[in-house]
Motif scaffolding. Sequence first.
Motif, PDB file in Angstrom:
ATOM      1  N   PHE A 156      33.699  47.387  34.234  1.00 15.00           N
ATOM      2  CA  PHE A 156      34.983  46.681  34.356  1.00 15.00           C
ATOM      3  C   PHE A 156      34.795  45.205  34.714  1.00 15.00           C
ATOM      4  CE2 PHE A 156      35.816  51.144  35.136  1.00 15.00           C
ATOM      5  CZ  PHE A 156      36.845  51.385  34.232  1.00 15.00           C
ATOM      6  N   GLY A 157      33.587  44.701  34.437  1.00 11.01           N
ATOM      7  CA  GLY A 157      33.254  43.311  34.788  1.00 11.01           C
ATOM      8  C   GLY A 157      34.172  42.301  34.126  1.00 11.01           C
ATOM      9  N   TRP A 158      34.793  42.676  32.998  1.00 11.65           N
ATOM     10  CA  TRP A 158      35.680  41.749  32.298  1.00 11.65           C
ATOM     11  C   TRP A 158      36.845  41.306  33.197  1.00 11.65           C
ATOM     12  CZ3 TRP A 158      40.493  43.926  32.105  1.00 11.65           C
ATOM     13  CH2 TRP A 158      40.565  45.317  32.191  1.00 11.65           C
ATOM     14  N   ILE A 159      37.156  42.132  34.214  1.00  7.70           N
ATOM     15  CA  ILE A 159      38.276  41.776  35.117  1.00  7.70           C
ATOM     16  C   ILE A 159      37.983  40.443  35.818  1.00  7.70           C
ATOM     17  CG2 ILE A 159      39.551  42.494  37.217  1.00  7.70           C
ATOM     18  CD1 ILE A 159      39.173  45.399  36.289  1.00  7.70           C
ATOM     19  N   ASP A 160      36.705  40.195  36.144  1.00  5.51           N
ATOM     20  CA  ASP A 160      36.341  38.930  36.813  1.00  5.51           C
ATOM     21  C   ASP A 160      36.602  37.728  35.892  1.00  5.51           C
ATOM     22  OD1 ASP A 160      35.467  40.359  39.020  1.00  5.51           O
ATOM     23  OD2 ASP A 160      33.445  40.574  38.215  1.00  5.51           O
ATOM     24  N   GLY A 161      36.466  37.952  34.577  1.00  5.10           N
ATOM     25  CA  GLY A 161      36.764  36.883  33.610  1.00  5.10           C
ATOM     26  C   GLY A 161      38.258  36.629  33.576  1.00  5.10           C
ATOM     27  N   VAL A 162      39.054  37.716  33.533  1.00  7.14           N
ATOM     28  CA  VAL A 162      40.513  37.578  33.443  1.00  7.14           C
ATOM     29  C   VAL A 162      41.070  36.959  34.729  1.00  7.14           C
ATOM     30  CG1 VAL A 162      42.680  38.872  33.179  1.00  7.14           C
ATOM     31  CG2 VAL A 162      40.656  39.557  31.879  1.00  7.14           C
ATOM     32  N   SER A 163      40.503  37.353  35.883  1.00  2.00           N
ATOM     33  CA  SER A 163      41.046  36.838  37.160  1.00  2.00           C
ATOM     34  C   SER A 163      40.663  35.380  37.416  1.00  2.00           C
ATOM     35  CB  SER A 163      40.544  37.698  38.321  1.00  2.00           C
ATOM     36  OG  SER A 163      39.153  37.475  38.497  1.00  2.00           O
ATOM     37  N   GLY A 164      39.745  34.830  36.635  1.00  2.18           N
ATOM     38  CA  GLY A 164      39.341  33.423  36.798  1.00  2.18           C
ATOM     39  C   GLY A 164      38.149  33.259  37.731  1.00  2.18           C
ATOM     40  N   LEU A 165      37.644  34.403  38.284  1.00  2.00           N
ATOM     41  CA  LEU A 165      36.550  34.308  39.246  1.00  2.00           C
ATOM     42  C   LEU A 165      35.261  33.791  38.587  1.00  2.00           C
ATOM     43  CD1 LEU A 165      36.348  34.854  42.214  1.00  2.00           C
ATOM     44  CD2 LEU A 165      35.678  37.211  41.748  1.00  2.00           C
ATOM     45  N   ASP A 166      34.980  34.281  37.369  1.00  2.00           N
ATOM     46  CA  ASP A 166      33.760  33.835  36.669  1.00  2.00           C
ATOM     47  C   ASP A 166      33.794  32.321  36.433  1.00  2.00           C
ATOM     48  OD1 ASP A 166      32.640  36.303  36.603  1.00  2.00           O
ATOM     49  OD2 ASP A 166      33.304  36.798  34.567  1.00  2.00           O
ATOM     50  N   ALA A 167      34.966  31.815  36.018  1.00  2.00           N
ATOM     51  CA  ALA A 167      35.092  30.373  35.732  1.00  2.00           C
ATOM     52  C   ALA A 167      34.913  29.575  37.022  1.00  2.00           C
ATOM     53  CB  ALA A 167      36.465  30.089  35.122  1.00  2.00           C
ATOM     54  N   ARG A 168      35.423  30.131  38.139  1.00  2.00           N
ATOM     55  CA  ARG A 168      35.295  29.432  39.431  1.00  2.00           C
ATOM     56  C   ARG A 168      33.820  29.313  39.819  1.00  2.00           C
ATOM     57  NH1 ARG A 168      38.124  31.675  44.929  1.00  2.00           N
ATOM     58  NH2 ARG A 168      37.256  30.089  46.317  1.00  2.00           N
TER      59      ARG A 168
END
Length: 306
Positions: A156-168
Amino acid sequence: MFLQLGVHPALVISSAEMAKKFIKNHDQDCCSRPSVSFLNKLSYGGADIAFAPYGEQWRELRKICSNEIFSLKKVSSFRTLREEEIEHFISSISDLAAANIPVNLTDIIISLGSNMMTRIALGRSYHNNGNKLHEILQEMHSISRCLFVADFFPRFGWIDGVSGLDARVEKFMKKLDDIFEEVITEHLDPVRSKSDGAEDILDTMLGLLKDPTNNFTMNNVKGVLMDIFIGGTDTPSLILEWAMAELIRNPQIMKKAQDEVRSVVKSKGKVEETDIQHLHYFKMVLKETLRLYPPAAPATLSQRKP
Ligand code: HEM
């Protein structure tokens, strides 16, 4: 108590006796910190000391750093610099007090920590970069408190992309790396003038790169620099702040500590590093502060290896 935190098995040990037994018999099974994606990025893929997993590479890097960067000789070489920064710190408090201006101890303790570490690691105060660095450290603490779904439930790692955490995290790493690149480029400049002619930690590490036999890479340089800023800036500042808060809350203890300092320093007017060995009560105050408010947690027992 055993907890299965997603893909991570974790063991909570809450008695000193059991912790002692565990460290004695299972030390190697539990001496790495949790392998999570943010720490992996922060440590330049495990190229540092604090977050790299226990193993041959970590032992090798730790050996190089103990011999070259954290040796007694190297630490002693920064003595004058430490004393200068402390003198500047004390005179800032005196000046504010003389002008009847309330002192924000938190702010000046943070500046003391970041000035001291940037001078030791990078050769000068980097006032602007020091402040940028402080902002970066705040952001690092804030991100490290976030829950990354990918670390516990990789599917479910894609959730971090959707939440903006990866970009941060990407944005944060870019800022950190830009600062490191800037200071490294400056240090590699052959005509760079050193303020006091002394070799700072970055100079030493860049020197280590020239010797191919020790497998020291540019990622190690950045990883260890990051450890020094994370490990060395906030920890002493927090301890100093808590110690002052407790001393203010306990005037009798404050008086006893002040009397001891005055009896050792006498008419010199300032505390020198060599005086510290005679400040027994003062050392007890610091140890009690460390016991009550530990600013960092040891890796051991923080996670059981899968
Ligand atoms: C009051 C000051 C400090 C406190 C309370 C403190 C506390 C700690 C603790 C609890 C650990 C974890 C040890 C473990 O996992 O077993 C640690 C590791 C570390 N600290 Fe500090 N620290 C302080 C100052 C510093 C300074 C000034 C530096 C750098 C100049 C530093 C650099 C490191 C590094 C590189 C590690 C990783 C060592 C390893 O994994 O072997 N620390 N520190």
